[in-house]
Design an enzyme around this catalytic site. Structure first.
Site, PDB file in Angstrom:
ATOM      1  N   ASN A  96       0.863  -1.172   0.000  1.00 32.29           N
ATOM      2  CA  ASN A  96       0.000   0.000   0.000  1.00 32.29           C
ATOM      3  C   ASN A  96       0.905   1.228   0.000  1.00 32.29           C
ATOM      4  O   ASN A  96       1.809   1.330   0.825  1.00 32.29           O
ATOM      5  CB  ASN A  96      -0.893   0.004   1.239  1.00 32.29           C
ATOM      6  N   HIS A 109       6.742  -1.610   3.092  1.00 27.50           N
ATOM      7  CA  HIS A 109       6.617  -3.022   3.431  1.00 27.50           C
ATOM      8  C   HIS A 109       5.797  -3.728   2.369  1.00 27.50           C
ATOM      9  O   HIS A 109       4.790  -3.205   1.890  1.00 27.50           O
ATOM     10  CB  HIS A 109       6.032  -3.239   4.831  1.00 27.50           C
ATOM     11  N   HIS A 111       3.612  -6.992   1.367  1.00 30.84           N
ATOM     12  CA  HIS A 111       2.801  -8.071   1.934  1.00 30.84           C
ATOM     13  C   HIS A 111       2.891  -9.295   1.039  1.00 30.84           C
ATOM     14  O   HIS A 111       2.732  -9.187  -0.179  1.00 30.84           O
ATOM     15  CB  HIS A 111       1.329  -7.649   2.038  1.00 30.84           C
TER      16      HIS A 111
END
Length: 145
Positions: A96, A109, A111
């Site tokens: 995101n 980050h 996922h």
């Protein structure tokens, strides 16, 4: 000890920097000099892993070019490990970018989300739609930027 401010959070206060430094506990599943991967505390699926660069960057464009390869090699390694351990039917892999896209921790980050059932609709369901769009004009606008 990092103390400069990046966006709304001082890097020394960044949860993911603390995990990377080993000062905040996480269930680490993979480590390299460039990246670290750990189980998500609020998993969307069994085996949901978060992969972060060790260097602080709120988003991919802010990550130093030299660190990008190491981050994505770690993502690839984590995908292999999750596949070997859990044998998912598929995976969603992504991140995101920014608060409007759902980013809550402003340290880049990625996922890795294992999927165990058929019928996933992919990331396209997250889009807002465009109605009619001129692809040639839109392509030209992006190429010129």
């Amino acid at each position: 000890n990092l103390t400069y401010v990046h966006g709304p959070v001082a890097v020394s206060d960044c949860l993911f920097c603390q995990i990377s430094a080993g000062t905040l506990k996480a269930e680490v599943v993979h480590e390299t000099p460039e990246a670290i991967a750990f189980l998500d505390r609020f998993p969307a699926a069994k085996g949901h892993v978060v992969v972060i660069p060790r260097a602080h960057a709120a988003s991919l464009p802010e990550l130093d070019d030299a660190a990008v390869g190491g981050l994505f090699r770690a993502v690839k390694d984590v995908m292999r490990k999750v596949t070997a351990a859990l044998a998912p039917a598929g995976m969603n892999v992504g991140w995101n970018h920014g608060k409007p896209a759902g980013q809550h921790v402003f340290h880049l980050h990625v996922h890795v989300l294992p999927r165990f059932h058929e019928g996933g609709r992919g990331v396209q369901v997250l889009g807002e739609g465009t109605g009619k769009v001129g692809l040639a004009e839109l392509g030209e606008l992006i190429r010129r930027a």
